[in-house]
Scaffold this active site. Structure first.
Site: not given
Ligand code: UDX
Length: 427
Positions: A151-152, A250, A257
Site C-alpha cells: 500500500r502507498e 465514506g 490500483c
Molecule cells: C491498494 C492495496 O491495498 C494494495 O494491496 C495494492 O498493492 C495496491 O492497492 P493503495 O492503493 O495504496 O493499496 O491504498 P489502500 O490503503 O488500500 O486504500 C485504497 C482506497 O480505499 C483509498 O482511497 C482509501 O481511502 C479507500 N478505503 C480503504 C476506504 O474507503 N475504506 C476502507 O475501509 C479502506
C-alpha cells in the site's frame, strides 16, 4: 544474490531498496532520464515514509545502483524483477511497457536467470511473454510471477512484513531460489502456478474494494433506516469470517490500483467468457457514493449550490500520500462545479499535483485560510491534521456553519453544540 529491478516506480524502488537492505547487490534500471538523475543522487521522486533514507543508505553502501543501461544491470543478475507500469486504457491492460522491458532484458541476458514479474499482468500471460522473449535470446530463463501487495504510505512495512509472499513458479528450482531470496521477509508463503499468482493479485485488488462498496451501501441504508454505521460496521467486522478491515464507509475508494484493477478484471473475465457482475456493481456503487454525498451537500445548502463557497479538505486519494490518481476529490469537485459551486481546496501534501490537474479551484496551504467565507466544509480525505481542527476557529472563518463529513471522522454532538449543521455518511 545479484539482482536487477526494471522500473523505479513505487513497486520497483521499494523492492530494490528492501532487497538491498537485506544484503543483496541490486541494480535498478530506469529509462526516465530526469528520474534517473535524481535517483543517482539519492533523491526519491515521490513521497513514501522511510524510503528516501533506505535508498540513500544502500546507495552509500554500494548495494544499490541506478542505470539506464540493461547491459550494465542484467548480465550477472540471478533474479530480474520486472516492475514497470501496466495502466488500464479503456478497460484494457496496457502491456506495452512489459513487452518493451522484457525485450531489452532478453537481448541483454548473458546467463540463465529467473525473470520475476511484479507488474500486475493478466493471468495466463506467461506463455505468450516467454515466446516473445525467446525471440530475443538463446539463454535459458524461467519466467515467474511474484505479485506485489504493498500500500502507498505503508510500502516498506508491507514489503518487509507482508501478510503473504506469493510465488508463482512452475519450476521447483526457481521457486526454491525465490523462497531463499525472501528469507528475512515476514508473512506466509504460497507457491503456485504463475497464472494463479497473477489471479491472486487481481482477486485481492477486486475483493478489497468490494468490501468497501459493501460497507458504503450499508452506510446508505443506515441513513435511510436510522441505524448508526459505526456500530453496524463494528458488529459486522467482529465476525472473524468477515474481519474489520476495509469496511470503513465514506466517499469511496480511489488510487492507482483498485479502480484500474476492478476495470481490468471485469474485462479479463469478459474476454474469458464470464460476466463478473459483482465487479460492475462495485464500480457503480463507488461512483454513486459521490452523487450521494453531493445530495447531502445540496440538502444542507438549501437545495442550490449556485454561488455557494465550498471548502474541500483533502485532495489525495487517501491520507499520507501526495497521490491524487482516481481520488474521490477529483470526481466530487467536478460534480460540485457543475452545480455552480465555488471551490476552495487544501491538502497537506497533494497541492502541487492537484494544481496541475484541477482547474478553476482556489488552492490554499492552510485549512483555516481555505475555510474563509465558506458555506460548507467538505471533509474528503481524513488527514490527521483535519481530524484535529479547532472548530471554534473553523466556525469563525466560515460564513455558514455546515460540515459534510465524507470520512465519518468528526464528532456530531460536539459540532452541533458549536452550532454546526453536520452530516456524515450513515451516521
Ligand atoms: C491498494 C492495496 O491495498 C494494495 O494491496 C495494492 O498493492 C495496491 O492497492 P493503495 O492503493 O495504496 O493499496 O491504498 P489502500 O490503503 O488500500 O486504500 C485504497 C482506497 O480505499 C483509498 O482511497 C482509501 O481511502 C479507500 N478505503 C480503504 C476506504 O474507503 N475504506 C476502507 O475501509 C479502506
Amino acid at each position: 544474490m545479484n539482482l536487477a529491478v526494471i522500473g523505479a516506480g513505487y513497486v520497483g524502488l521499494v523492492t530494490a531498496a528492501v532487497f538491498a537492505e537485506l544484503g543483496n547487490r541490486v541494480w535498478v534500471i530506469e529509462i526516465d532520464e530526469e528520474k534517473l538523475a535524481k535517483l543517482q543522487k539519492g533523491e526519491v521522486p515521490f513521497y513514501e515514509p522511510g524510503l528516501a533514507e533506505l535508498v540513500l543508505k544502500n546507495l552509500e553502501k554500494k548495494r544499490l545502483s541506478f542505470t539506464r543501461a540493461y547491459s550494465k544491470a542484467v548480465p550477472g543478475a540471478e533474479v530480474i524483477f520486472v516492475c514497470v507500469g501496466t495502466p488500464t486504457k479503456r478497460g484494457k491492460v496496457d502491456l506495452s511497457a512489459v513487452y518493451e522491458a522484457t525485450r531489452e532484458l532478453a537481448e541483454n541476458l548473458k546467463q540463465p536467470a529467473i525473470v520475476a514479474l511484479k507488474s500486475t499482468v493478466p493471468p495466463g500471460i506467461n506463455l505468450k511473454l516467454e515466446e516473445w522473449m525467446r525471440g530475443f535470446t538463446q539463454e535459458e530463463f524461467e519466467l515467474v510471477s511474484v505479485p506485489e501487495f504493498l500500500r502507498e504510505g505503508k510500502a516498506l512495512e508491507d514489503t518487509l512484513s507482508p501478510h503473504r509472499v506469493i510465488i508463482g513458479a512452475n519450476n521447483t528450482v526457481a521457486a526454491e531460489k525465490l523462497l531463499s531470496l525472501h528469507r528475512g521477509i515476514g508473512g506466509e508463503r504460497l507457491v503456485c502456478s504463475p497464472t494463479s499468482a497473477q489471479l491472486i493479485k487481481y482477486a485481492a485488488n477486486a475483493f478489497l474494494p468490494t468490501k468497501i462498496s459493501f460497507a458504503n451501501s450499508i452506510a446508505v441504508l443506515c441513513d435511510k433506516l436510522g441505524a448508526e454505521v459505526e456500530s453496524v460496521i463494528k458488529g459486522l467486522g467482529m465476525d472473524r469470517r468477515i474481519g474489520p478491515e476495509y469496511l470503513k464507509a465514506g466517499l469511496g475508494y480511489g488510487g492507482s490500483c483498485f479502480p484500474k484493477d476492478i476495470e481490468a478484471l471485469t474485462n479479463i473475465a469478459k474476454e474469458a467468457g464470464y460476466d463478473f457482475r459483482i465487479l460492475k456493481a462495485v464500480k457503480k456503487t463507488n461512483q454513486a457514493q459521490i452523487k450521494y454525498f453531493v445530495g447531502k451537500v445540496l440538502r444542507l445548502s438549501g437545495g442550490s449550490l449556485k454561488g455557494r463557497v465550498l471548502t474541500i479538505l483533502g485532495l489525495s486519494f487517501k491520507p499520507e500520500t501526495s497521490d491524487i490518481r482516481e481520488a474521490s476529490s477529483l470526481y466530487l469537485i467536478k460534480a460540485l462545479k457543475k452545480l455552480g459551486a465555488k471551490i476552495r481546496a487544501t491538502d497537506p501534501a497533494a497541492l502541487k499535483e492537484a494544481k496541475k490537474k484541477i482547474k478553476g479551484v482556489a488552492f490554499f496551504a492552510d485549512p483555516y485560510q481555505a475555510l474563509k467565507g465558506a458555506d460548507a466544509l467538505l471533509l474528503v480525505t481524513e488527514w490527521e491534521e483535519y481530524q484535529k481542527l479547532d472548530f471554534e476557529k473553523v466556525g469563525q472563518a466560515m460564513r455558514t456553519r455546515v460540515v459534510v463529513d465524507g470520512r465519518n471522522v468528526y464528532n456530531q454532538e460536539e459540532l452541533e453544540k458549536l452550532g454546526f449543521a453536520y452530516e456524515g455518511i450513515g451516521k
